[in-house]
Design a protein around this motif. Structure first.
Motif, PDB file in Angstrom:
ATOM      1  N   GLN A 176      -0.592   9.030  19.823  1.00  0.00           N
ATOM      2  CA  GLN A 176      -1.768   8.186  20.056  1.00  0.00           C
ATOM      3  C   GLN A 176      -1.414   7.085  21.046  1.00  0.00           C
ATOM      4  OE1 GLN A 176      -3.031   6.622  16.311  1.00  0.00           O
ATOM      5  NE2 GLN A 176      -3.987   8.518  15.668  1.00  0.00           N
ATOM      6  N   THR A 177      -2.391   6.695  21.833  1.00  0.00           N
ATOM      7  CA  THR A 177      -2.159   5.609  22.775  1.00  0.00           C
ATOM      8  C   THR A 177      -2.187   4.288  22.009  1.00  0.00           C
ATOM      9  OG1 THR A 177      -4.518   5.515  23.251  1.00  0.00           O
ATOM     10  CG2 THR A 177      -3.170   6.849  24.717  1.00  0.00           C
ATOM     11  N   PHE A 178      -1.365   3.355  22.431  1.00  0.00           N
ATOM     12  CA  PHE A 178      -1.260   2.080  21.742  1.00  0.00           C
ATOM     13  C   PHE A 178      -2.363   1.149  22.198  1.00  0.00           C
ATOM     14  CE2 PHE A 178       0.281  -2.319  21.629  1.00  0.00           C
ATOM     15  CZ  PHE A 178       0.486  -2.450  20.274  1.00  0.00           C
ATOM     16  N   SER A 179      -3.039   0.558  21.224  1.00  0.00           N
ATOM     17  CA  SER A 179      -4.020  -0.484  21.527  1.00  0.00           C
ATOM     18  C   SER A 179      -3.715  -1.650  20.597  1.00  0.00           C
ATOM     19  CB  SER A 179      -5.447   0.022  21.301  1.00  0.00           C
ATOM     20  OG  SER A 179      -5.603   0.455  19.969  1.00  0.00           O
ATOM     21  N   PRO A 180      -3.505  -2.838  21.153  1.00  0.00           N
ATOM     22  CA  PRO A 180      -3.142  -3.986  20.303  1.00  0.00           C
ATOM     23  C   PRO A 180      -4.285  -4.331  19.354  1.00  0.00           C
ATOM     24  CG  PRO A 180      -3.551  -4.691  22.561  1.00  0.00           C
ATOM     25  CD  PRO A 180      -3.592  -3.199  22.555  1.00  0.00           C
ATOM     26  N   PRO A 181      -3.956  -4.813  18.156  1.00  0.00           N
ATOM     27  CA  PRO A 181      -5.003  -5.151  17.198  1.00  0.00           C
ATOM     28  C   PRO A 181      -5.818  -6.347  17.667  1.00  0.00           C
ATOM     29  CG  PRO A 181      -2.866  -5.832  16.373  1.00  0.00           C
ATOM     30  CD  PRO A 181      -2.627  -5.056  17.626  1.00  0.00           C
ATOM     31  N   LYS A 182      -7.047  -6.437  17.159  1.00  0.00           N
ATOM     32  CA  LYS A 182      -7.908  -7.557  17.532  1.00  0.00           C
ATOM     33  C   LYS A 182      -7.360  -8.831  16.906  1.00  0.00           C
ATOM     34  CE  LYS A 182     -11.956  -4.599  17.619  1.00  0.00           C
ATOM     35  NZ  LYS A 182     -13.245  -4.293  16.991  1.00  0.00           N
ATOM     36  N   THR A 183      -7.532  -9.932  17.619  1.00  0.00           N
ATOM     37  CA  THR A 183      -7.063 -11.205  17.076  1.00  0.00           C
ATOM     38  C   THR A 183      -7.976 -11.632  15.935  1.00  0.00           C
ATOM     39  OG1 THR A 183      -8.365 -12.381  18.735  1.00  0.00           O
ATOM     40  CG2 THR A 183      -6.067 -11.972  19.262  1.00  0.00           C
ATOM     41  N   PRO A 184      -7.401 -12.126  14.848  1.00  0.00           N
ATOM     42  CA  PRO A 184      -8.230 -12.526  13.712  1.00  0.00           C
ATOM     43  C   PRO A 184      -9.019 -13.800  14.020  1.00  0.00           C
ATOM     44  CG  PRO A 184      -5.947 -13.065  13.299  1.00  0.00           C
ATOM     45  CD  PRO A 184      -5.994 -12.310  14.586  1.00  0.00           C
ATOM     46  N   LYS A 185     -10.183 -13.899  13.405  1.00  0.00           N
ATOM     47  CA  LYS A 185     -11.011 -15.091  13.594  1.00  0.00           C
ATOM     48  C   LYS A 185     -10.498 -16.186  12.671  1.00  0.00           C
ATOM     49  CE  LYS A 185     -15.079 -12.404  14.765  1.00  0.00           C
ATOM     50  NZ  LYS A 185     -16.447 -12.063  14.405  1.00  0.00           N
ATOM     51  N   SER A 186     -10.447 -17.398  13.180  1.00  0.00           N
ATOM     52  CA  SER A 186      -9.966 -18.503  12.354  1.00  0.00           C
ATOM     53  C   SER A 186     -11.066 -18.947  11.400  1.00  0.00           C
ATOM     54  CB  SER A 186      -9.530 -19.672  13.238  1.00  0.00           C
ATOM     55  OG  SER A 186     -10.653 -20.205  13.914  1.00  0.00           O
TER      56      SER A 186
END
Length: 128
Positions: A67-77
């Protein structure tokens, strides 16, 4: 009679030895020895190993395998709308102290009981 028995047993032993020698000679001629067979297998393996040419690696070989790597979404504060009023409310809250459930914050605190209770030692002659 004893000499005839020895002579016949010697002849039979000699004929048995020659029969075994002929069979061993025939077997050695037809089939190679164990050490020769091992060398043959080793030589065949090394020949095939030297003749092996791996296919060149291409850039797109991993497509479909990984699978191609996709960085995780940044969490909302977890932001609160009004931090100043929340802080003021926290500062003005009444302090809850364990043991003062019935007392209010304005009344005097209940008397602190002594939590350490020492047992009195018996002063008698009853020793074991």
């Amino acid at each position: 009679m004893l000499t005839q028995l020895r002579a016949s047993s010697a002849r039979s032993a000699l004929s048995a030895v020659t029969r075994v020698a002929r069979v061993n000679a025939t077997r050695a001629f037809i089939a190679p020895t164990v050490s020769r067979r091992a060398d043959f297998v080793q030589e065949l393996y090394l020949k095939e190993l030297k003749a092996y040419k791996p296919s060149p690696i291409k850039d797109n070989d991993s497509v479909g395998q990984v699978q191609t790597f996709s960085p995780p979404k940044t969490p909302k504060s977890p932001e609160e709308a009004d931090l100043a009023t929340s802080l003021k409310e926290y500062e003005t809250m009444a302090v809850e102290v364990e043991g003062n459930e019935g007392a209010t914050a304005t009344s005097t605190p209940a008397a602190v009981e002594d939590w350490l209770v020492e047992e009195e030692e018996e002063e008698g002659g009853a020793h074991h």
